[in-house]
Write a protein that holds these residues in place. Structure first.
Motif, PDB file in Angstrom:
ATOM      1  N   THR A 132       6.697  30.175 -15.679  1.00 38.48           N
ATOM      2  CA  THR A 132       6.979  28.831 -15.186  1.00 38.48           C
ATOM      3  C   THR A 132       6.105  27.794 -15.879  1.00 38.48           C
ATOM      4  N   LYS A 133       4.825  28.077 -16.013  1.00 42.44           N
ATOM      5  CA  LYS A 133       3.911  27.157 -16.685  1.00 42.44           C
ATOM      6  C   LYS A 133       4.240  27.021 -18.175  1.00 42.44           C
ATOM      7  N   MET A 134       4.621  28.115 -18.801  1.00 46.65           N
ATOM      8  CA  MET A 134       4.963  28.071 -20.223  1.00 46.65           C
ATOM      9  C   MET A 134       6.242  27.266 -20.452  1.00 46.65           C
ATOM     10  N   LEU A 135       7.208  27.398 -19.554  1.00 45.27           N
ATOM     11  CA  LEU A 135       8.434  26.616 -19.660  1.00 45.27           C
ATOM     12  C   LEU A 135       8.145  25.126 -19.491  1.00 45.27           C
ATOM     13  N   GLU A 136       7.280  24.798 -18.538  1.00 50.55           N
ATOM     14  CA  GLU A 136       6.916  23.399 -18.312  1.00 50.55           C
ATOM     15  C   GLU A 136       6.200  22.824 -19.528  1.00 50.55           C
ATOM     16  N   ARG A 137       5.278  23.594 -20.077  1.00 51.55           N
ATOM     17  CA  ARG A 137       4.536  23.119 -21.244  1.00 51.55           C
ATOM     18  C   ARG A 137       5.461  22.915 -22.448  1.00 51.55           C
ATOM     19  N   HIS A 138       6.372  23.869 -22.666  1.00 48.64           N
ATOM     20  CA  HIS A 138       7.274  23.739 -23.811  1.00 48.64           C
ATOM     21  C   HIS A 138       8.188  22.523 -23.643  1.00 48.64           C
ATOM     22  N   ALA A 139       8.666  22.284 -22.433  1.00 47.40           N
ATOM     23  CA  ALA A 139       9.524  21.123 -22.182  1.00 47.40           C
ATOM     24  C   ALA A 139       8.779  19.822 -22.494  1.00 47.40           C
ATOM     25  N   GLU A 140       7.495  19.766 -22.157  1.00 48.18           N
ATOM     26  CA  GLU A 140       6.686  18.581 -22.455  1.00 48.18           C
ATOM     27  C   GLU A 140       6.530  18.376 -23.962  1.00 48.18           C
ATOM     28  N   ILE A 141       6.330  19.467 -24.691  1.00 50.76           N
ATOM     29  CA  ILE A 141       6.160  19.375 -26.140  1.00 50.76           C
ATOM     30  C   ILE A 141       7.460  18.927 -26.799  1.00 50.76           C
ATOM     31  N   VAL A 142       8.590  19.459 -26.323  1.00 51.46           N
ATOM     32  CA  VAL A 142       9.890  19.054 -26.870  1.00 51.46           C
ATOM     33  C   VAL A 142      10.159  17.582 -26.589  1.00 51.46           C
ATOM     34  N   ALA A 143       9.792  17.114 -25.402  1.00 53.09           N
ATOM     35  CA  ALA A 143      10.042  15.721 -25.018  1.00 53.09           C
ATOM     36  C   ALA A 143       9.119  14.739 -25.730  1.00 53.09           C
ATOM     37  N   ASN A 144       7.994  15.211 -26.222  1.00 52.23           N
ATOM     38  CA  ASN A 144       7.021  14.346 -26.892  1.00 52.23           C
ATOM     39  C   ASN A 144       7.456  14.077 -28.334  1.00 52.23           C
ATOM     40  N   GLU A 145       7.777  12.845 -28.641  1.00 51.81           N
ATOM     41  CA  GLU A 145       8.260  12.498 -29.971  1.00 51.81           C
ATOM     42  C   GLU A 145       7.200  12.708 -31.054  1.00 51.81           C
ATOM     43  N   LYS A 146       5.937  12.786 -30.640  1.00 53.89           N
ATOM     44  CA  LYS A 146       4.860  12.961 -31.606  1.00 53.89           C
ATOM     45  C   LYS A 146       4.587  14.429 -31.955  1.00 53.89           C
ATOM     46  N   SER A 147       5.261  15.322 -31.268  1.00 52.62           N
ATOM     47  CA  SER A 147       5.052  16.747 -31.542  1.00 52.62           C
ATOM     48  C   SER A 147       5.504  17.089 -32.955  1.00 52.62           C
ATOM     49  N   THR A 148       4.698  17.851 -33.650  1.00 50.90           N
ATOM     50  CA  THR A 148       5.033  18.260 -35.010  1.00 50.90           C
ATOM     51  C   THR A 148       5.929  19.496 -34.986  1.00 50.90           C
ATOM     52  N   GLU A 149       6.534  19.807 -36.129  1.00 53.94           N
ATOM     53  CA  GLU A 149       7.369  21.004 -36.219  1.00 53.94           C
ATOM     54  C   GLU A 149       6.555  22.262 -35.952  1.00 53.94           C
ATOM     55  N   THR A 150       5.320  22.255 -36.413  1.00 57.34           N
ATOM     56  CA  THR A 150       4.441  23.412 -36.189  1.00 57.34           C
ATOM     57  C   THR A 150       4.164  23.592 -34.702  1.00 57.34           C
ATOM     58  N   GLU A 151       3.897  22.505 -34.004  1.00 53.40           N
ATOM     59  CA  GLU A 151       3.632  22.578 -32.562  1.00 53.40           C
ATOM     60  C   GLU A 151       4.857  23.080 -31.807  1.00 53.40           C
ATOM     61  N   LEU A 152       6.037  22.599 -32.196  1.00 55.71           N
ATOM     62  CA  LEU A 152       7.271  23.040 -31.555  1.00 55.71           C
ATOM     63  C   LEU A 152       7.506  24.522 -31.792  1.00 55.71           C
ATOM     64  N   GLU A 153       7.271  24.958 -33.027  1.00 52.48           N
ATOM     65  CA  GLU A 153       7.510  26.351 -33.379  1.00 52.48           C
ATOM     66  C   GLU A 153       6.543  27.276 -32.648  1.00 52.48           C
ATOM     67  N   GLU A 154       5.282  26.920 -32.614  1.00 47.95           N
ATOM     68  CA  GLU A 154       4.282  27.760 -31.946  1.00 47.95           C
ATOM     69  C   GLU A 154       4.529  27.824 -30.448  1.00 47.95           C
ATOM     70  N   SER A 155       4.924  26.703 -29.865  1.00 44.38           N
ATOM     71  CA  SER A 155       5.218  26.674 -28.433  1.00 44.38           C
ATOM     72  C   SER A 155       6.448  27.518 -28.111  1.00 44.38           C
ATOM     73  N   PHE A 156       7.460  27.416 -28.953  1.00 50.55           N
ATOM     74  CA  PHE A 156       8.679  28.204 -28.746  1.00 50.55           C
ATOM     75  C   PHE A 156       8.375  29.695 -28.822  1.00 50.55           C
ATOM     76  N   TYR A 157       7.607  30.088 -29.818  1.00 53.10           N
ATOM     77  CA  TYR A 157       7.238  31.501 -29.981  1.00 53.10           C
ATOM     78  C   TYR A 157       6.499  32.008 -28.742  1.00 53.10           C
ATOM     79  N   ALA A 158       5.551  31.225 -28.230  1.00 55.52           N
ATOM     80  CA  ALA A 158       4.772  31.635 -27.061  1.00 55.52           C
ATOM     81  C   ALA A 158       5.640  31.675 -25.805  1.00 55.52           C
TER      82      ALA A 158
END
Length: 467
Positions: free
Chosen positions: A209-235
């Motif tokens: 649940t916490k990981m899903l919430e964190r990933h949703a925040e990273i996806v919604a953040n326009e400043k997130s880099t491709e690396t951040e999105l990829e690492e969050s998705f993997y986790a």
């Protein structure tokens, strides 16, 4: 011996298309039949056959080059497959020397599924292909769909949180500590199912649940880099695996249906996540056993309540957006074990049973000079391209249930009928079948002495073979 069915044999002969050695153009009709499909599933009738792996790799190359497929999703664990993904995309922060080194983490039984020469050569090709692509999103990725990696996946979640979210690390450690009392996943499953101890279900859900919430925040953040999105998705996917693996191992003693459905449903969900993560229009190739990629509704498994990823893909994406390709063989050799978690052996594949589809395909081959010359051919049962003609009569005849062989990582010739055959309607189960009369055992990177000795003593079959 069962007498040949002249009508069916003749239909197979009339519709069979030869496959010559080292002639990629012979796949043209298959590529045309796939049309604009978004998901192509390519199977294998065993987990240890060189020819299945080789053809699958060559078809995949053409799908990548000619039709823009960018995801290869396999019946493999997520963490070790992701190491391969990093290498072929040249994104790894660690030093991975070559294709063989990228496969280093495939240590769980059976390692030869991925640690073999065909895969090494294919990954080397993929790396070279990706090096010529500047757009990172257009590079081809390699991913695992399976859920066996409970322990390694939770370690990956903790590693990610330690580097990126220390505030969540304490919560995750506290909950994942629930699994520490067990030697391995199987012990956990036995104890939890027998109510010897409480399960870790709630703890796995809390972390997810916490990981899903964190990933949703990273996806919604326009400043997130491709690396951040990829690492969050993997986790996040690793956290999902911990949740689903916990459920799988807890139910593995309940019988085949529940555990099987949990596993194949997870593989479908992981595929869906990959497609959503990579964006609209993404095309995926699935590598898995015939028993996973064929439509389970067209087999005896449906009567026992089993489903599979092939069925789910057809149901939820629409059959016109999919295409599945299976393999069969009449005889040959295979790399397989006698039991789970022991060294593989070089085994002879018994001649297909007379009541099987494989026997029918064999009969057509030996009666046709053109087919027997090359020893392999394919049949098309469905097409996404209206210009490809499909024989309705052939499909109708091969829709009648017959035996179909399936060899996994374990092969038991002495009990082959009970252990390795199921009833199926092959022309409805698959869109295309590639038949290889005499197949060869897959050569592992690590050769066990018994495997080498058996290979040395083996006398290969030759054409023509008696019907």
């Amino acid at each position: 011996m069962t007498k040949p069915d002249p009508k069916v044999v003749q239909l197979i002969e009339e519709n069979a298309q030869c496959l010559r050695a080292n002639e990629p153009k012979d796949y043209d009709s298959i590529l045309s039949a796939i049309g604009d499909g978004q998901i192509v599933l390519i199977g294998e009738a065993s987990h240890g056959t060189h020819d299945f792996y080789s053809h699958r790799a060559e078809i995949t190359k053409r799908l990548i080059q000619e039709k823009g497929f960018t995801i290869i999703a396999c019946e493999a664990d997520w963490p070790p497959a992701y190491r391969v993904n990093q290498w072929i995309k040249s994104t790894s922060t660690s030093t991975i020397k070559d294709a063989e080194d990228s496969l280093r983490d495939f240590t769980r039984f059976p390692p030869w599924l991925w640690r073999n020469k065909v895969i090494v050569d294919f990954l080397t090709w993929l790396r070279q292909y990706n090096e010529n692509i500047n757009d990172r999103k257009a590079k081809v990725g390699f991913f695992g769909l399976d859920l066996y990696s409970l322990q390694s996946s939770r370690e990956e979640v903790l590693k990610y949180l330690g580097n990126h979210a220390p505030d969540l690390l304490r919560l995750a450690r506290k909950n994942y500590r629930c699994f520490d009392r067990y030697t391995d996943e199987h012990e956990y499953g036995v104890c939890a199912r027998a109510n010897i101890t409480t399960s870790c279900r709630k703890e796995a859900i809390k972390v997810l649940t916490k990981m899903l919430e964190r990933h949703a925040e990273i996806v919604a953040n326009e400043k997130s880099t491709e690396t951040e999105l990829e690492e969050s998705f993997y986790a996040m996917e690793n956290a999902k695996i911990v949740r689903e693996a916990e459920k799988y191992y807890r139910h593995m003693l309940d019988g085949g249906q529940i555990a099987w459905n949990i596993r194949d449903t997870h593989m479908y969900d992981c595929l869906k996540d990959l497609l959503e993560h990579h964006g609209p229009g993404t095309k995926a190739i699935i590598w898995a056993h015939n028993s996973h990629i064929g439509d389970a509704r067209e087999t005896e498994r449906s009567r026992s309540g089993k489903l599979n990823i092939g069925q789910l893909v057809r149901e939820r994406f629409g059959i016109e957006k999919t295409y599945n390709i299976a393999f069969t063989t009449y005889t040959g050799t295979v790399t397989a074990s006698d039991n789970w978690d022991i060294d593989p052996d070089f085994k002879r594949v018994r001649l297909a049973l007379n009541e099987s589809f494989e026997f029918l395909f064999h009969q057509a081959l030996v009666k046709s000079p053109s087919l027997s010359q090359h020893g392999q051919y394919f049949l098309l049962f469905r097409s996404n391209n209206p210009s490809i003609e499909i024989s309705k009569e052939l499909c109708q005849e091969l829709r009648k249930q017959r035996l179909e062989r399936a060899i996994g990582v374990i092969y038991r010739p002495r009990t082959e009928r009970q252990s390795h055959y199921l009833d199926a309607s092959i022309s409805a189960q698959f869109d295309c079948v590639i038949h290889i009369e005499i197949t060869r055992a897959l050569r592992p990177l690590e050769i066990h002495p018994t495997w080498a000795e058996a290979e040395k003593d083996h006398i290969p079959d030759t054409f023509p073979m008696n019907v």
